[in-house]
Design a protein around this motif. Structure first.
Motif, PDB file in Angstrom:
ATOM      1  N   GLY A  52     -46.094   0.565   5.437  1.00 32.70           N
ATOM      2  CA  GLY A  52     -45.642  -0.899   5.054  1.00 32.70           C
ATOM      3  C   GLY A  52     -44.414  -1.061   4.780  1.00 32.70           C
ATOM      4  O   GLY A  52     -44.422  -2.650   4.663  1.00 32.70           O
ATOM      5  N   ASN A 198     -44.708   4.341   9.839  1.00 33.79           N
ATOM      6  CA  ASN A 198     -45.167   3.233  10.473  1.00 33.79           C
ATOM      7  C   ASN A 198     -45.428   3.627  11.817  1.00 33.79           C
ATOM      8  O   ASN A 198     -45.961   2.588  12.337  1.00 33.79           O
ATOM      9  CB  ASN A 198     -44.897   1.819  10.254  1.00 33.79           C
ATOM     10  CG  ASN A 198     -44.758   1.507   9.083  1.00 33.79           C
ATOM     11  OD1 ASN A 198     -45.405   0.825   8.651  1.00 33.79           O
ATOM     12  ND2 ASN A 198     -43.858   1.877   8.127  1.00 33.79           N
ATOM     13  N   LEU A 207     -42.313  -4.999  16.737  1.00 34.67           N
ATOM     14  CA  LEU A 207     -43.091  -5.205  15.487  1.00 34.67           C
ATOM     15  C   LEU A 207     -43.009  -7.057  15.165  1.00 34.67           C
ATOM     16  O   LEU A 207     -42.007  -7.207  15.111  1.00 34.67           O
ATOM     17  CB  LEU A 207     -43.445  -4.782  13.916  1.00 34.67           C
ATOM     18  CG  LEU A 207     -43.625  -3.037  13.686  1.00 34.67           C
ATOM     19  CD1 LEU A 207     -43.658  -3.017  12.562  1.00 34.67           C
ATOM     20  CD2 LEU A 207     -44.916  -2.087  14.813  1.00 34.67           C
ATOM     21  N   ASN A 209     -44.457  -9.553  13.059  1.00 32.84           N
ATOM     22  CA  ASN A 209     -45.282  -9.982  12.433  1.00 32.84           C
ATOM     23  C   ASN A 209     -46.636  -8.754  12.168  1.00 32.84           C
ATOM     24  O   ASN A 209     -47.749  -8.866  11.903  1.00 32.84           O
ATOM     25  CB  ASN A 209     -46.635 -11.489  12.565  1.00 32.84           C
ATOM     26  CG  ASN A 209     -45.752 -12.435  12.538  1.00 32.84           C
ATOM     27  OD1 ASN A 209     -44.718 -12.700  11.484  1.00 32.84           O
ATOM     28  ND2 ASN A 209     -46.263 -13.907  12.793  1.00 32.84           N
ATOM     29  N   GLY A 210     -46.256  -7.567  12.180  1.00 26.91           N
ATOM     30  CA  GLY A 210     -46.739  -6.379  11.675  1.00 26.91           C
ATOM     31  C   GLY A 210     -47.806  -5.753  13.323  1.00 26.91           C
ATOM     32  O   GLY A 210     -48.215  -4.568  13.067  1.00 26.91           O
TER      33      GLY A 210
END
Length: 227
Positions: A52, A198, A207, A209-210
């Motif tokens: 993260g 990750n 990625l 927004n993740g």
């Protein structure tokens, strides 16, 4: 007839020697080039990377900081799919999403394809730390000059010559000194560890927004996040 056969035998023998020599010399050159390249083990300093953590405040980016969608690109400069994406898809993506304030776009190195992937990533970090605005010019131009994925092409000599000729606004003397001193190698190692921590296992990976996607899914996922 015996004389002709003998002559042909000599010619064939010479050809075999030349072919073998070509591959032996090529292999030797590849090995020599690899020995002169930095490795991540050469990076000095401690890193504590957690899942993260993308260290975005120290990564190259473009676009509005208040954009609702954050996209991170993970790239290896030796990756042919990365080259194709950057040349054929990125300009339209930038026009549609980045230039309109919808996406803030980040870059993280993931140099995993070969020993010279690290050299190319080191060049990118060195340029970024000297002049962040020149990073994107370097990225675009070096991908256009990309060599064969199976060869060691991003050598020190190649990088130095490329930057000297192609990146006009760089302080070349400082760039060369920093490159040869591996000044920003720890930053490359950090990017690699960020990618690994990750779950990044190939390039190009994005990625949104993740959420991890590839080049085909990218636009659709961005539109989904905007709605």
């Amino acid at each position: 007839m015996k004389s002709k056969h003998k002559n042909w035998s000599i010619v064939i023998g010479i050809l075999i020697v030349l072919i073998v020599s070509f591959f032996v010399v090529g292999s030797f050159n590849q090995e020599s080039n690899a020995k002169r390249l930095p490795t991540l083990m050469d990076a000095k300093g401690k890193l504590d990377i957690k899942t993260g953590d993308f260290d975005l405040e120290h990564q190259p980016f473009m676009g509005d900081e208040n954009a609702p969608v954050k996209v991170i690109e993970f790239l290896d400069f030796k990756c042919p799919v990365c080259k194709s994406w950057d040349e054929n898809m990125f300009p339209e993506f930038k026009k549609e999403f980045i230039d309109t304030g919808k996406v803030q776009f980040y870059f993280i190195n993931f140099p995993f394809l070969g020993p010279d992937s690290i050299e190319a990533a080191l060049a990118a970090e060195t340029i970024y730390n000297q002049n962040p605005e020149l990073f994107w010019e370097f990225k675009e131009k070096i991908l256009k000059k990309q060599g064969n994925e199976m060869t060691i092409w991003a050598t020190e000599d190649f990088i130095l010559n490329f930057v000297k000729k192609e990146i006009k606004d760089i302080d070349y003397k400082t760039f060369k000194k920093d490159m040869q001193g591996n000044k920003y190698l720890l930053s490359v190692k950090k990017d690699f560890k960020i990618s690994a921590a990750n779950g990044i296992f190939g390039t190009p990976t994005f990625l949104v927004n993740g959420i991890g996607v590839d080049t085909i899914q990218l636009r659709e996922k961005v539109l989904e996040q905007l709605n």
